[in-house]
Design an enzyme around this catalytic site. Structure first.
Site, PDB file in Angstrom:
ATOM      1  N   SER A 177     -59.924  41.060 -36.449  1.00 38.09           N
ATOM      2  CA  SER A 177     -60.358  41.373 -35.085  1.00 38.09           C
ATOM      3  C   SER A 177     -61.842  41.697 -35.103  1.00 38.09           C
ATOM      4  O   SER A 177     -62.346  42.280 -36.069  1.00 38.09           O
ATOM      5  CB  SER A 177     -59.586  42.574 -34.533  1.00 38.09           C
ATOM      6  OG  SER A 177     -60.149  43.026 -33.309  1.00 38.09           O
TER       7      SER A 177
ATOM      8  N   TYR B  80     -56.269  50.825 -35.588  1.00 37.07           N
ATOM      9  CA  TYR B  80     -56.357  49.378 -35.412  1.00 37.07           C
ATOM     10  C   TYR B  80     -57.654  48.836 -36.004  1.00 37.07           C
ATOM     11  O   TYR B  80     -57.641  47.904 -36.817  1.00 37.07           O
ATOM     12  CB  TYR B  80     -56.277  49.020 -33.932  1.00 37.07           C
ATOM     13  CG  TYR B  80     -56.380  47.535 -33.663  1.00 37.07           C
ATOM     14  CD1 TYR B  80     -55.282  46.707 -33.840  1.00 37.07           C
ATOM     15  CD2 TYR B  80     -57.583  46.957 -33.250  1.00 37.07           C
ATOM     16  CE1 TYR B  80     -55.372  45.336 -33.606  1.00 37.07           C
ATOM     17  CE2 TYR B  80     -57.686  45.594 -33.023  1.00 37.07           C
ATOM     18  CZ  TYR B  80     -56.568  44.789 -33.195  1.00 37.07           C
ATOM     19  OH  TYR B  80     -56.672  43.434 -32.980  1.00 37.07           O
TER      20      TYR B  80
END
Length: 260
Positions: free
Chosen positions: A152, A166
């Site tokens: 990401s 995350y």
């Protein structure tokens, strides 16, 4: 020429989280050029529905539903065992399954940290470990096997939101990609990461137009990612076109991370 470069006829792929969102788009890309694609996630209904839908289309490849919860190490072992009973080799592993958790720093719970780390970082490592015998059988000097980890852009720069586990898990996955690439190169296995930014998925559409406009305003190319953008990236890294690429952490984010 194009079929020689990007065709995947006779290749076997696994896409974790492959029945929804970006995973579904990557699965479709691999199916469209001839791969047999196993989709897996903890929700069997999603995998079954997706496989039925894909096999009803005019794709060169075949989609197989094989649902397991890969956040559970025992189920990783069960998944690998079942796959070994079905296939002689595994040409492509796409570690896409992931989750997130958001909280203020002082309120962030241990369960939010562990849940995200287990699926986003721990599971890809132990899935590679469990499937490595099959992956080794697929690779040779002329056509390496492929492992593609889906990271990401929030693992490349400090996010605005409080999704601490995350962003940390994705940054770790990017570095794990490089580490695996170095150690598996001699086995004819290429390991790379795709690093998506903001994509126009159903989940993003639910955030509302104001949030979407704000996100687009941060992206140098002034648009969100679309299905073809992620499809192109996964086909490059999984086909003959990308056989000389390993250890790459490839941003697919409209310049979001590279231009900060």
């Amino acid at each position: 020429m194009l079929n020689e470069m990007f065709g995947l006829q006779g290749r076997v792929a696994v896409v974790t989280g492959g029945a929804k969102g970006l995973g579904a788009w990557m699965s479709q890309a691999l199916l469209s050029v001839g791969a047999t694609v196993y989709v897996t996630s903890r929700k069997s209904a999603d995998c079954d529905r997706f496989a039925d839908e894909m096999n009803g289309r005019d794709y060169q490849g075949r989609c197989v539903s094989l649902p397991y919860d890969l956040a559970d190490l025992r189920q990783i072992e069960q998944f690998a065992s079942e796959l070994q009973g079905r296939e002689q080799k595994l040409d492509i592993l796409v570690n896409n399954a992931g989750t997130t958790w958001g909280n203020a720093l002082g309120e962030f719970p241990e369960k939010g940290w562990d849940r995200v780390m287990d699926l986003n970082l721990k599971a890809p490592f132990f899935l590679v470990q469990a499937l490595l015998p099959l992956i080794k059988k697929a690779g040779d000097a002329g056509m390496p096997a492929r492992i593609v980890n889906v990271g990401s852009s929030e693992g490349l720069h400090a996010p605005l939101l409080g999704n601490y586990s995350y962003s940390a898990s994705k940054a770790g996955l990017h570095h794990l990609t490089r580490h695996l690439a170095r150690h598996l190169a001699a086995e004819h296995i290429n390991v790379n990461a795709i690093v998506p930014g903001a994509f126009l998925t159903k989940m993003m559409e639910q955030t509302g137009p104001e949030v979407m406009d704000k996100v687009v305003g941060e992206i140098p190319l002034r648009r969100m990612g679309e299905q073809g953008d992620i499809e192109g990236a996964v086909l490059l890294l999984c086909s003959a076109a990308g056989k000389y690429v390993t250890g790459a952490v490839l941003p697919v984010d409209g310049g979001w991370s590279g231009c900060l």
